[in-house]
Design an enzyme around this catalytic site. Structure first.
Site, PDB file in Angstrom:
ATOM      1  N   GLU A  21     -21.177  -3.518 -27.929  1.00 19.19           N
ATOM      2  CA  GLU A  21     -21.943  -2.274 -28.100  1.00 19.19           C
ATOM      3  C   GLU A  21     -21.589  -1.485 -29.361  1.00 19.19           C
ATOM      4  O   GLU A  21     -21.319  -0.291 -29.296  1.00 19.19           O
ATOM      5  CB  GLU A  21     -21.788  -1.400 -26.846  1.00 19.19           C
ATOM      6  CG  GLU A  21     -22.224  -2.142 -25.594  1.00 19.19           C
ATOM      7  CD  GLU A  21     -21.969  -1.398 -24.290  1.00 19.19           C
ATOM      8  OE1 GLU A  21     -21.516  -0.239 -24.338  1.00 19.19           O
ATOM      9  OE2 GLU A  21     -22.231  -1.975 -23.228  1.00 19.19           O
ATOM     10  N   GLU A  67     -25.555  -9.617 -18.733  1.00 18.01           N
ATOM     11  CA  GLU A  67     -25.308  -8.580 -17.710  1.00 18.01           C
ATOM     12  C   GLU A  67     -26.607  -8.235 -16.976  1.00 18.01           C
ATOM     13  O   GLU A  67     -26.957  -7.069 -16.788  1.00 18.01           O
ATOM     14  CB  GLU A  67     -24.718  -7.318 -18.365  1.00 18.01           C
ATOM     15  CG  GLU A  67     -23.452  -7.591 -19.148  1.00 18.01           C
ATOM     16  CD  GLU A  67     -22.782  -6.338 -19.712  1.00 18.01           C
ATOM     17  OE1 GLU A  67     -23.162  -5.215 -19.333  1.00 18.01           O
ATOM     18  OE2 GLU A  67     -21.859  -6.494 -20.552  1.00 18.01           O
TER      19      GLU A  67
HETATM   20  O1  9MR Z   1     -20.197  -2.156 -14.381  1.00 20.67           O
HETATM   21  C1  9MR Z   1     -19.149  -1.492 -15.068  1.00 20.67           C
HETATM   22  C2  9MR Z   1     -18.758  -0.229 -14.326  1.00 20.67           C
HETATM   23  O2  9MR Z   1     -18.171  -0.552 -13.081  1.00 20.67           O
HETATM   24  C3  9MR Z   1     -17.800   0.580 -15.172  1.00 20.67           C
HETATM   25  O3  9MR Z   1     -17.562   1.843 -14.547  1.00 20.67           O
HETATM   26  C4  9MR Z   1     -18.376   0.799 -16.551  1.00 20.67           C
HETATM   27  C5  9MR Z   1     -17.394   1.583 -17.390  1.00 20.67           C
HETATM   28  O4  9MR Z   1     -17.770   1.820 -18.643  1.00 20.67           O
HETATM   29  O5  9MR Z   1     -18.667  -0.434 -17.157  1.00 20.67           O
HETATM   30  C6  9MR Z   1     -19.619  -1.156 -16.474  1.00 20.67           C
HETATM   31  O6  9MR Z   1     -19.906  -2.357 -17.141  1.00 20.67           O
HETATM   32  C7  9MR Z   1     -20.508  -2.224 -18.429  1.00 20.67           C
HETATM   33  C8  9MR Z   1     -20.073  -3.403 -19.265  1.00 20.67           C
HETATM   34  O7  9MR Z   1     -18.665  -3.489 -19.290  1.00 20.67           O
HETATM   35  C9  9MR Z   1     -20.614  -3.310 -20.677  1.00 20.67           C
HETATM   36  N1  9MR Z   1     -22.047  -3.134 -20.657  1.00 20.67           N
HETATM   37  C10 9MR Z   1     -22.592  -2.111 -19.807  1.00 20.67           C
HETATM   38  C11 9MR Z   1     -22.049  -2.284 -18.395  1.00 20.67           C
HETATM   39  C12 9MR Z   1     -22.660  -1.240 -17.459  1.00 20.67           C
HETATM   40  O8  9MR Z   1     -22.290   0.045 -17.880  1.00 20.67           O
END
Ligand code: 9MR
Length: 378
Positions: free
Chosen positions: A161, A266
């Site tokens: 990102e 994802e």
């Molecule tokens: O699904 C993840 C969530 O449980 C966490 O709280 C969050 C924290 O930033 O991250 C989420 O996963 C993310 C992933 O690592 C990167 N892309 C976006 C995903 C959804 O936010």
């Protein structure tokens, strides 16, 4: 005659049974058998903690998928919460369980502005650290982590990102200190740590042509500087009605033209009214409002569930058409109850974005949608 008739009747019933046997005994395909790429799922931290207990979730993951990624437990805040203090127990448990169950592991994630422990890019007084300090910390984190999982993880999301929807570089702490070259440094360190693992860039909002142009330019720049990048992950946090499949196809064409593999990293499909914008930026939040949570009981009306199936089918038809360049498709969670979308961008909602419902039942359209087949009338 009577005897013959009885014999004929008995025989014909045997024949009928014999014909039916294959129908009854034909094995229902698992999900991974229905697609021409690896099929993956993100495993949440509570699921990692419960691994080894023989839970139904654990069995479903091992049965239906052949790739996994940790939803949270391999991020920098989990692996190195304080400088120099590495915690590998949970991640090791996850990786070892995956390997024992023939699941390929993707590492997520080495460099990301979110879930970054505070010490990483800051001085003790809270100001941004120097270039030298940040590079040394990145090198230590990346090399220690990649070396730790060497031979057990086949691909790493090296940077996550880094680019905004308008195609500009995100002004995160890494960028503020090092400019866009923090990305080059991350790929360099990861390659030095293990020249055999795949190195990936990963991002969301893949319908944005401006973002895709910058991703393509980034891949070109890294390659021109002699660095290795093997693939680009399209996160694919999408909604039931947007973005269009055409916009996704454009992303696939633009980025794969740079000679990298692609993966859908994802995948989930939100069915709820957009409470914010179409973003996976975790820092955006909205206050709870019941009108954005139309199905709080955990049961989605049949017509909406049917549309969700159609949406999954159109996405998988696209992924299948590009299966020569799409290396894997990974769902961001096993069941609706596990999804981050229940709490984002508004906490306390009930979303239905995945293949398994809250009771861990596979949705009725799931197999046909993944196979790209016409869904049955409901
Ligand atoms: O699904 C993840 C969530 O449980 C966490 O709280 C969050 C924290 O930033 O991250 C989420 O996963 C993310 C992933 O690592 C990167 N892309 C976006 C995903 C959804 O936010």
């Amino acid at each position: 005659m009577k005897h013959l008739a009885i014999i004929a009747l008995v025989l014909s019933s045997f024949v009928a049974q014999a014909q039916e046997i294959p129908v009854f005994s034909r094995k229902t395909p698992t999900l991974k058998e229905l697609v021409p790429f690896r099929l993956g799922v993100a495993v949440s931290t509570p699921q990692v903690e419960a691994l080894g207990s023989g839970s139904r979730k654990e069995k479903l993951i091992a049965r239906h998928f052949n790739q996994v990624v940790a939803e949270n437990c391999m991020k920098s805040f989990a692996l190195q919460p304080r400088e120099g203090e590495f915690h590998f127990d949970e991640a090791d448990k996850f990786v070892d369980w995956a390997r024992a169950n023939n699941l390929a592991v993707v590492g997520h994630v080495l460099v990301w502005h979110s879930q970054l422990p505070v010490w990483f890019a800051k001085n003790a007084d809270g100001s941004l650290c120097s270039r030298e300090t940040l590079l040394a910390r990145m090198e230590n984190h990346i090399k220690t982590v990649v070396a730790h999982f060497k031979g057990r993880v086949y691909a790493w999301d090296v940077v996550n990102e880094a680019i905004e929807a308008d195609g500009s570089y995100r002004r995160n702490d890494f960028f503020k200190i090092l400019g866009e070259e923090y990305i080059d440094a991350a790929f360099k360190f990861a390659n030095e740590a293990d020249p055999d693992i795949q190195l990936w860039y990963n991002d969301y909002g893949n319908e944005s042509a401006a973002k895709n142009a910058t991703i393509a330019a980034l891949v070109r720049r890294l390659k021109d500087s002699g660095l290795r990048i093997d693939g680009v992950g399209l996160q694919t946090h999408v909604r039931i009605d947007e973005p269009s499949v055409d916009a996704y196809e454009d992303a696939i064409k633009t980025i794969s033209a740079e000679g990298v593999k692609l993966a859908i990293t994802e995948l989930d499909v939100s069915v709820l009214p957009a409470a914010w914008n179409l973003s996976a930026e975790i820092s955006s939040r909205a206050a709870y409002d019941a009108k954005f949570n139309p199905w709080p009981e955990g049961r989605l009306p049949d017509d909406v569930n049917g549309r969700l199936g159609e949406r999954y089918r159109e996405l998988f038809l696209l992924f299948r058409r590009y299966s020569s360049i799409i290396e894997r498709v990974t769902f961001w969670g096993l069941s609706d109850g596990d999804s981050w979308l229940n709490d984002f961008p508004m906490a306390g909602r009930t979303d239905y974005p995945l293949l398994f419902d809250r009771s861990l039942r596979l949705k009725p359209w799931a197999r046909r949608a993944l196979a790209g087949q016409k869904l049955r009338d409901r």
